[in-house]
Design an enzyme around this catalytic site. Sequence first.
Site, PDB file in Angstrom:
ATOM      1  N   CYS A  34       0.262  -1.001  -0.140  1.00 22.69           N
ATOM      2  CA  CYS A  34       0.204  -0.493  -0.219  1.00 22.69           C
ATOM      3  C   CYS A  34       0.917   1.285   0.284  1.00 22.69           C
ATOM      4  O   CYS A  34       0.452   2.604  -0.257  1.00 22.69           O
ATOM      5  CB  CYS A  34      -0.864   0.217   1.381  1.00 22.69           C
ATOM      6  SG  CYS A  34       0.062  -0.288   2.564  1.00 22.69           S
ATOM      7  N   CYS A  59      -2.888   5.107   6.439  1.00 20.33           N
ATOM      8  CA  CYS A  59      -4.860   4.461   5.855  1.00 20.33           C
ATOM      9  C   CYS A  59      -4.566   4.878   7.394  1.00 20.33           C
ATOM     10  O   CYS A  59      -4.334   5.245   8.639  1.00 20.33           O
ATOM     11  CB  CYS A  59      -5.200   3.472   5.837  1.00 20.33           C
ATOM     12  SG  CYS A  59      -5.087   2.070   6.362  1.00 20.33           S
ATOM     13  N   CYS A 103      -2.506  -3.544   8.821  1.00 21.83           N
ATOM     14  CA  CYS A 103      -1.757  -2.147   8.788  1.00 21.83           C
ATOM     15  C   CYS A 103      -1.943  -2.214  10.612  1.00 21.83           C
ATOM     16  O   CYS A 103      -0.957  -2.132  10.709  1.00 21.83           O
ATOM     17  CB  CYS A 103      -3.293  -1.434   9.257  1.00 21.83           C
ATOM     18  SG  CYS A 103      -4.226  -1.403   6.879  1.00 21.83           S
TER      19      CYS A 103
HETATM   20 FE1  FES Z   1      -1.979   0.402   3.918  1.00 25.71          FE
HETATM   21 FE2  FES Z   1      -3.322   0.543   5.991  1.00 25.71          FE
HETATM   22  S1  FES Z   1      -3.876   0.333   3.842  1.00 25.71           S
HETATM   23  S2  FES Z   1      -1.223   0.072   6.942  1.00 25.71           S
END
Ligand code: FES
Length: 138
Positions: A34, A59, A103
Site C-alpha cells: 500500500c 490509512c 495495517c
Molecule cells: Fe496501508 Fe492500512 S492500507 S497501512
Amino acid sequence: MLYSEKVLDHFSNPRNVGEIEDADGVGEVGNAKCGDIMKMYLKIDKGVISDVKFKTYGCGAAVATSSMATELIKGKPVEDALKLTNAAVVEALDGLPQVKIHCSVLAEQAIKSALSDYYTRQGIDPLPIVGEIKEPEE
Ligand code: FES
C-alpha cells in the site's frame, strides 16, 4: 458498522502523534503493497518507556492501531513492548476488518524497529532480543 467505536475514536483523535527530538530509539517501517509508512519514536528511562510518539503516512486503520499501540506501551517496561503483538492491539480496539489486519502489523513492527535502534545505539545486538523486522506483506 465496519469499524468499532474504539477504532473510530483513535482514528479521529489519535494519541501520541508527533516526534521526540531526543528519542532513544527511532524506527521506521513501510508496507510495500500500500506504500504506507510508519515512524515510531521512543524515550526510554531505566528500562521503562517514558514517552512514545508516532508519525504515519498511512490509512485510518494504521493511525488507529498505532495510537492504541502507543497507549499500550507508554509507561511500561521495554520487555512488555517487546511482547506487544498486533493481535493484542486489534483486540484492544475491539477488532478490525480482516482486510485491515495488515495495517496493525505496521504499528507492531515500527515499535520493534525503534527498539532495535535503541539496543543498537547501546552497542547491543538487537536481533536475539527483538527478532527480525518484517515488512507486512498483505
Ligand atoms: Fe496501508 Fe492500512 S492500507 S497501512
